[in-house]
Design a protein around this motif. Structure first.
Motif, PDB file in Angstrom:
ATOM      1  N   GLN B 262      -5.824 158.269  27.641  1.00  0.00           N
ATOM      2  CA  GLN B 262      -5.073 157.660  28.740  1.00  0.00           C
ATOM      3  C   GLN B 262      -5.046 158.486  30.019  1.00  0.00           C
ATOM      4  OE1 GLN B 262      -0.615 157.700  28.016  1.00  0.00           O
ATOM      5  NE2 GLN B 262      -1.293 158.426  26.052  1.00  0.00           N
ATOM      6  N   ASN B 263      -5.101 159.817  29.906  1.00  0.00           N
ATOM      7  CA  ASN B 263      -5.070 160.632  31.125  1.00  0.00           C
ATOM      8  C   ASN B 263      -6.460 160.965  31.654  1.00  0.00           C
ATOM      9  OD1 ASN B 263      -2.344 160.600  31.038  1.00  0.00           O
ATOM     10  ND2 ASN B 263      -2.028 162.789  30.695  1.00  0.00           N
ATOM     11  N   HIS B 264      -7.470 160.219  31.224  1.00  0.00           N
ATOM     12  CA  HIS B 264      -8.838 160.516  31.635  1.00  0.00           C
ATOM     13  C   HIS B 264      -9.515 159.335  32.322  1.00  0.00           C
ATOM     14  CE1 HIS B 264      -9.128 164.436  29.589  1.00  0.00           C
ATOM     15  NE2 HIS B 264      -8.266 163.901  28.754  1.00  0.00           N
ATOM     16  N   VAL B 265      -8.714 158.421  32.854  1.00  0.00           N
ATOM     17  CA  VAL B 265      -9.260 157.216  33.501  1.00  0.00           C
ATOM     18  C   VAL B 265      -9.200 157.407  35.017  1.00  0.00           C
ATOM     19  CG1 VAL B 265      -8.978 154.725  33.732  1.00  0.00           C
ATOM     20  CG2 VAL B 265      -8.406 155.845  31.555  1.00  0.00           C
ATOM     21  N   ASN B 266     -10.359 157.472  35.646  1.00  0.00           N
ATOM     22  CA  ASN B 266     -10.410 157.741  37.082  1.00  0.00           C
ATOM     23  C   ASN B 266     -11.629 157.077  37.708  1.00  0.00           C
ATOM     24  OD1 ASN B 266      -8.189 159.659  37.734  1.00  0.00           O
ATOM     25  ND2 ASN B 266      -9.149 160.849  36.100  1.00  0.00           N
ATOM     26  N   PRO B 267     -11.613 156.869  39.028  1.00  0.00           N
ATOM     27  CA  PRO B 267     -12.787 156.283  39.685  1.00  0.00           C
ATOM     28  C   PRO B 267     -14.067 157.045  39.340  1.00  0.00           C
ATOM     29  CG  PRO B 267     -10.952 156.339  41.209  1.00  0.00           C
ATOM     30  CD  PRO B 267     -10.508 157.072  39.974  1.00  0.00           C
ATOM     31  N   GLY B 268     -15.068 156.308  38.884  1.00  0.00           N
ATOM     32  CA  GLY B 268     -16.328 156.938  38.495  1.00  0.00           C
ATOM     33  C   GLY B 268     -16.322 157.517  37.098  1.00  0.00           C
ATOM     34  N   CYS B 269     -15.184 157.486  36.435  1.00  0.00           N
ATOM     35  CA  CYS B 269     -15.004 158.092  35.109  1.00  0.00           C
ATOM     36  C   CYS B 269     -14.249 157.104  34.223  1.00  0.00           C
ATOM     37  CB  CYS B 269     -14.179 159.371  35.220  1.00  0.00           C
ATOM     38  SG  CYS B 269     -14.999 160.675  36.126  1.00  0.00           S
ATOM     39  N   TRP B 270     -14.967 156.359  33.411  1.00  0.00           N
ATOM     40  CA  TRP B 270     -14.346 155.277  32.650  1.00  0.00           C
ATOM     41  C   TRP B 270     -14.548 155.414  31.154  1.00  0.00           C
ATOM     42  CZ3 TRP B 270     -11.264 153.293  35.996  1.00  0.00           C
ATOM     43  CH2 TRP B 270     -11.646 153.191  37.342  1.00  0.00           C
ATOM     44  N   PRO B 271     -13.520 155.864  30.434  1.00  0.00           N
ATOM     45  CA  PRO B 271     -13.576 155.773  28.967  1.00  0.00           C
ATOM     46  C   PRO B 271     -13.756 154.300  28.581  1.00  0.00           C
ATOM     47  CG  PRO B 271     -11.721 157.160  29.668  1.00  0.00           C
ATOM     48  CD  PRO B 271     -12.271 156.503  30.897  1.00  0.00           C
ATOM     49  N   ASP B 272     -14.667 154.053  27.662  1.00  0.00           N
ATOM     50  CA  ASP B 272     -15.173 152.695  27.431  1.00  0.00           C
ATOM     51  C   ASP B 272     -14.820 152.212  26.022  1.00  0.00           C
ATOM     52  OD1 ASP B 272     -16.720 150.404  27.177  1.00  0.00           O
ATOM     53  OD2 ASP B 272     -18.641 151.435  27.354  1.00  0.00           O
ATOM     54  N   CYS B 273     -14.096 151.078  25.964  1.00  0.00           N
ATOM     55  CA  CYS B 273     -13.699 150.487  24.668  1.00  0.00           C
ATOM     56  C   CYS B 273     -14.764 149.580  24.049  1.00  0.00           C
ATOM     57  CB  CYS B 273     -12.407 149.693  24.830  1.00  0.00           C
ATOM     58  SG  CYS B 273     -10.982 150.687  25.276  1.00  0.00           S
ATOM     59  N   ASP B 274     -15.919 149.489  24.655  1.00  0.00           N
ATOM     60  CA  ASP B 274     -17.061 148.713  24.137  1.00  0.00           C
ATOM     61  C   ASP B 274     -16.950 147.216  24.483  1.00  0.00           C
ATOM     62  OD1 ASP B 274     -19.515 148.312  23.079  1.00  0.00           O
ATOM     63  OD2 ASP B 274     -18.914 148.499  20.986  1.00  0.00           O
ATOM     64  N   MET B 275     -17.998 146.512  24.147  1.00  0.00           N
ATOM     65  CA  MET B 275     -18.143 145.114  24.514  1.00  0.00           C
ATOM     66  C   MET B 275     -17.035 144.219  23.944  1.00  0.00           C
ATOM     67  SD  MET B 275     -21.848 145.993  24.537  1.00  0.00           S
ATOM     68  CE  MET B 275     -22.463 145.285  23.029  1.00  0.00           C
ATOM     69  N   LEU B 276     -16.815 143.104  24.619  1.00  0.00           N
ATOM     70  CA  LEU B 276     -15.805 142.125  24.224  1.00  0.00           C
ATOM     71  C   LEU B 276     -16.441 141.071  23.326  1.00  0.00           C
ATOM     72  CD1 LEU B 276     -14.361 141.665  27.819  1.00  0.00           C
ATOM     73  CD2 LEU B 276     -13.200 142.849  25.952  1.00  0.00           C
ATOM     74  N   PRO B 277     -16.130 141.068  22.040  1.00  0.00           N
ATOM     75  CA  PRO B 277     -16.732 140.077  21.142  1.00  0.00           C
ATOM     76  C   PRO B 277     -15.967 138.750  21.191  1.00  0.00           C
ATOM     77  CG  PRO B 277     -15.479 141.678  19.880  1.00  0.00           C
ATOM     78  CD  PRO B 277     -15.286 142.024  21.328  1.00  0.00           C
ATOM     79  N   LEU B 278     -16.036 138.128  22.334  1.00  0.00           N
ATOM     80  CA  LEU B 278     -15.411 136.824  22.563  1.00  0.00           C
ATOM     81  C   LEU B 278     -16.445 135.723  22.448  1.00  0.00           C
ATOM     82  CD1 LEU B 278     -13.313 137.660  25.742  1.00  0.00           C
ATOM     83  CD2 LEU B 278     -12.408 137.075  23.481  1.00  0.00           C
ATOM     84  N   GLY B 279     -15.985 134.476  22.429  1.00  0.00           N
ATOM     85  CA  GLY B 279     -16.903 133.334  22.458  1.00  0.00           C
ATOM     86  C   GLY B 279     -17.840 133.294  21.270  1.00  0.00           C
TER      87      GLY B 279
END
Lengths: 432, 432, 432, 432
Positions: B262-279
């Protein structure tokens, strides 16, 4: 109260442990406070901290067998709260506690800190002691399996009981009454198991309730990087290392820890490299000695702590400080970094050297620090072409003139400065 | 170029993997680009990303035995650089590569991304292939013990050889020529061993040299929190999880990961939760199906991704999107959080529920999200008196009126809003 | 065939690795066989083992960069089976393989062994090679993620495919044809992951089918004690250590390993302490040198190996053996323990010393070995009153007379023998 | 005394824990002893063991909050030795201790065991209690950081102090005086840290000194396989599992543990699968109930324990035994395996089934046990051609006639027996 305002720059001061171990007394505290007020205060040094077992009877009297005598007496009030040992702290008698000493220190324009162990006294649990502001007893909130592994004084408390928060509220109220500005809480920072994580929250809540902006410092390390957000939310300082002493291996190892925590240094949030084992130390450990760190190693330590912006606590007996050590810790150009720099970053590190850079926030200046890890005097070579080494922001500075802050030497360019020889285990701190 | 400017807000787009696995082709890419341009672009969706094995001959043809056929042919130029399989990407023939497809996508106002595996083709090493701009051969820079454990295509490269940087420079130059805006590099983010850590540096250096602001995305996770500063320095996104699919357990688990980062989210720096398996997903995996996530679970996923500000990549076949799913990903009030919120923080989390809060940076608003982890519809109860639960900044807001962004419902106070029922595995997102 | 009958006592012999690395050739093999037959055979030494990469073209020719040249040629038949490199083993030409060498060795009354890597050649997988007795191809049974981390020659095989057993059957049939008595299989003993565990079973099944009692030796270690029963069921020897070389630290460390495995030493089941780096070694590694072990350390090594009953393989060039080393390995009283002792047990071990005891199964004798781990000559003190030290069965022997087997010295009592000085890192082996 | 002669076959008996928790009393002990003497003794059952906290005042009276009440009173003599709680064990008053109960049990031809916690009472340390035969005090030998994590009664002792051995000698002398035949020592078997390893040695030394052949049983598990030789040298039984209860998952998991320890089962050395949760259990835990194991699961449990030769301790209230359970534990053909079989070996195990075999040492018989792990009735299929499955020694027996010992059914051949259906989670035990 916003806890980040309790320590907007890294705390600087003196701590009794490295010299006095468990034997610190009133006289020693005052003598060190006197010295600080007179000689160090103007350079930013201001905290006087009484470390471990100020409540323990006969502390240190069986040092050949134990650091902390197990199953021995402690000074305690009717509410299971520890009090200063009246033998060592005579002014505490009659219910005064640490108030007289705190007043003495405050009168000199300094700040006062104490050390505590996480939890409630084992003796209170065994005796079924009371808790102020709660119907619960010490034996209700003490958890018999929740112990410290190196000190036998306390049991951790059960986190979800109202009596537990009441206990922490009661001790913090007492400390506020005394005039405490800083508490170093021990056996809590590693949070390996048990309730340490919750006890950090309870401590900050107790501080908020007591109404006094008491700085919360957590020991011992190493703190867990995966809990960084938890420390950042509830504490002001947290040890990123186990106890640091005057050994090169430990100092070398600190570079790895600073790399790890470099993006977590912020006002009110200070990853802590532990006390500075400079000058004369070790007396109550049975081997009083001048620090084993060489002069270049001392320069390396102070350079790293300054650039990284670790809190700085002197471990030595201040009244025995020699001139050379004194000149190091009163170098205003270097000490300035603790209050006026930010954005420190490790540029590179390998087995032979490291380079850090940081920025001045008041003046338009950059600092570059070069460290020599080799066992011989050598060049610190900055290779602009090594992809795992070069940093664009440093490369751009290579033609700028600069000054070295420990020697005062001036250089035509950072390139030539970086090409100069550095002593074995030594460092250079350039201002550009 | 400052890599943090390549992605000042979390990238949003479509990725071929969840539906097409290794079988994605030109027609599918264009159809999805068409749909996005027409229906999703105005809500912030803009990347079209071609995922794994676009270079592999007959990819997917032995799906009963292998996801990636071992010891099989790949399309490669004389410099050991992989090219699009001409069977699946006819426009790539004659040396055009992905340029025609990139142009097509750019013409629609969208951006173009591709997936690559870390390293150099095994086939190039076996055949002693050449490297552009270097005297070294593929067999010199390939490290035979440096492999990916789930894909047989590549060998990692030896990090300190000039030929290795030359190889990465050569592929990035090619991608810049094609017009690539985004590369998802695989087998690199966990950095378990080998040279992955150095290869991240080499990739960013190659991007800087190629002159095109290509977003660098690292997979698969979980990324190591103790290397956060390394990702932050060299990459734009990094997966904080292993592959995410449409299972409640994985979604529940993501809360732990978001707490950690949570304290590592910044412009140009995005921790990524992976693709959205919707639809509609899973077609080339042999079991095309609508997502297994219930509607409340989908709301939970999108609420968490939005508050946390994870990059969002749709995994489904866009042309098969149903109205209800479409309405979720085109909820402008929610999608707004990706570009206009900051400072997200987990207020509390236990086995039954979680609460997050974040702030709007353009308007004077606070968002509070409440999640129900229980297997039945239940109240989300905020206990102001539980010391391990209550957060002063939320407590202060309890009397404020608010609006729920998924349902549009208005509440007199946050207190009453938090007292409302939430569906099993569902979420509420309140704007105050 | 009962595999425990293949090696009823611990195998003793010579192995090419410590001196020749990958460069061993026909001439060297024959010279060492000649020496053994003439000088060592009568003391139990009988195996001549050709170690790693006998099949690799130009092996050792790029020693400055690689121990094993990656992506290089190997000698292989049409069935993906490796053959001796004809440059180094001229007698192997024309399909003879190792048969001529095996015959030469057998004629001298010795036994012949070879080293192989687990799995099938990577080159065979890339070339889609055939497998004798199966319709499957090398690329079907090779698993691309199942590699050795320090040698690039092979891929492990997929365990449940019929082609995999067929492959192992085919190579073992070939070895039986050649007259191989012993195979040392590498990259298989640690069983860290992949199919190593199953490949051990396949190897023993192939041995059973080939009809020749080939001793199965597994490397490298450390073997996993929790899989002891698996080694015991399928193999004859298994390395309990990583590569052992002539360093005191490694020798000291072996005491821990022998403690661990002491109850697992049985006929046909030999925990293996690795080759003896005595005499002249290291030639093809680029630094030919006499062993770095001091004479007392050599005595310690041979005493431990003998009491524990480890297999013993000499790593040196036999033709360069000096007299003192020769006298050690031809001490019949000590060598006797390998074939005629049993029940070895560690009596005590601390940082300063260790004591072991074992029994003679043919004569009514007990052996007690005392080891001095200190860096100076010192007494080995046996304290009858220390509960964590004393062993009733040794205490009972203290008044018995005894003889030391390395010096030949006679003592009135074991008590006085144990009170005698032992050299730094040295040992005594008493027969009572 | 040779400790291996104290238990030449695996101990069989009753233990109070599963039914009585901490509340066991004199009446219950006698009632169960009466039942055993009358109904079970002839089938080998002989031990009556009083489990945890027989010394604790008001044990079990705060069961809603604690299993073991912390900081509460214990019955203790002047030498820091725990005594039976006189409230629950009236015959112990006046210094008689457990002697009257032991006599009662011995008179019935049975044997008597007690449970103890490793170490010395915390209360003795706090009160600076004396130690029989030593000048040291309890506070000298107690180590304040050496605790049990689930029981608050004791501190571990410091291993190298003479007072520590004296303490263990003093309690063992007392137990010998009482007539104890078996001690189950708790918080000692996992040896995770502290002095547990040394305390095992001290316990066996104390047993040797007390002159009574007291069986030494260690809990809780899982024991460490890498310390197998240590258990084998000093103890008679050691738990290879954490507490076992009536859950299929725990039973399934036991197959893995038995695989691990299969080569470590010998006279006087019994890896222990823990108590049998059959019949009526759980009363003092607040939920008295018949075992949750289905009948086929009970058969599986007893078959595994019998073939593996685990000690067998009944956890239920014997006087409430139903006929079906009674018939299981009095099946003489099966119980015979504990005293008359040896050499048990796991032939194969996968997720669906397992096969073991063992031998009768008095009669020329082989036993083959087949286990069905599936959740439905199914065939146990033995595949002679699967290399990772087939065992030559079983294959040879396929044509032999056999009898199933639980059903009494006769089969023409083991082949047909193995082809028969087995219930979900059930087992068959064939005698050939």
């Amino acid at each position: 109260m916003d806890k980040n305002l309790f320590a907007v720059t890294p705390p600087m001061g003196w701590n009794s442990y490295d010299y006095y171990d468990t034997t610190v007394d009133e006289k020693a505290v005052k003598a060190n406070a006197d010295y600080m007020a007179e000689n160090l205060k103007e350079f930013g040094w201001e905290y006087i901290v009484i470390d471990i077992e100020w409540y323990a009877h006969e502390a240190g009297s069986k040092r050949d067998k134990y650091q902390y005598i197990p199953f021995w007496g402690v000074e305690m009030d009717e509410y299971s709260r520890l009090l200063p040992d009246p033998e060592r702290f005579p002014s505490s008698k009659g219910g005064a506690g640490f108030k007289p000493i705190a007043d003495y220190i405050h009168d000199k324009g300094l700040k006062f800190g104490i050390h505590i162990m996480r939890g409630i006294p084992r003796q209170a649990a065994a005796e079924h002691g009371k808790i102020l502001g709660s119907d619960m007893l010490a034996c209700d909130i003490a958890d018999p399996s929740n112990i410290c592994f190196w000190n036998p004084d306390m049991y951790g408390v059960r986190p979800r009981l109202s009596g537990s928060q009441a206990y922490y509220d009661s001790i913090m109220a007492l400390y506020a009454e005394w005039g405490v500005d800083f508490i170093k809480v021990d056996d809590i920072c590693r949070m390996d198991m048990y309730s340490a994580r919750e006890e950090i929250v309870m401590l900050q809540k107790a501080i908020q309730k007591c109404g006094r902006p008491i700085v919360l410092s957590l020991s011992p390390g190493p703190a867990k990087i995966e809990q960084a957000w938890h420390y950042e939310k509830y504490a002001n300082m947290w040890r990123i290392t186990d106890d640091f002493w005057d050994k090169w291996e430990l100092l070398l190892n600190m570079f790895e820890r600073c790399e790890l925590w470099q993006n977590h240094v912020n006002p009110g949030c200070w990853p802590d490299c532990d006390m500075l084992p400079l000058g004369q130390i070790g007396a109550a450990f049975g081997h009083e000695h001048p620090t084993n760190l060489t002069y270049p190693e001392q320069v390396t330590m102070l350079t790293l702590w300054s650039v990284f912006r670790s809190p700085m606590m002197l471990g030595c007996e201040l009244t025995k400080l020699d001139d050379r050590t004194l000149s190091l810790i009163t170098n205003a150009d270097v000490m300035r970094l603790l209050s006026c720099s930010c954005g420190a970053e490790q540029v590179m590190r390998n087995k032979e050297q490291a380079i850090w850079k940081t920025f001045d926030i008041e003046e338009d200046a950059v600092y570059v620090a070069a460290f020599n890890f080799r066992d011989n005097d050598s060049l610190t070579v900055y290779d602009e072409n090594d992809c795992t080494f070069a940093d664009e922001e440093v490369t751009e500075l290579l033609d700028e003139p600069c000054r070295e802050l420990w020697t005062g030497r001036e250089y035509d360019s950072l390139r030539s400065a970086l090409d100069d020889t550095v002593e074995a285990h030594g460092a250079r701190l350039f201002r550009i």
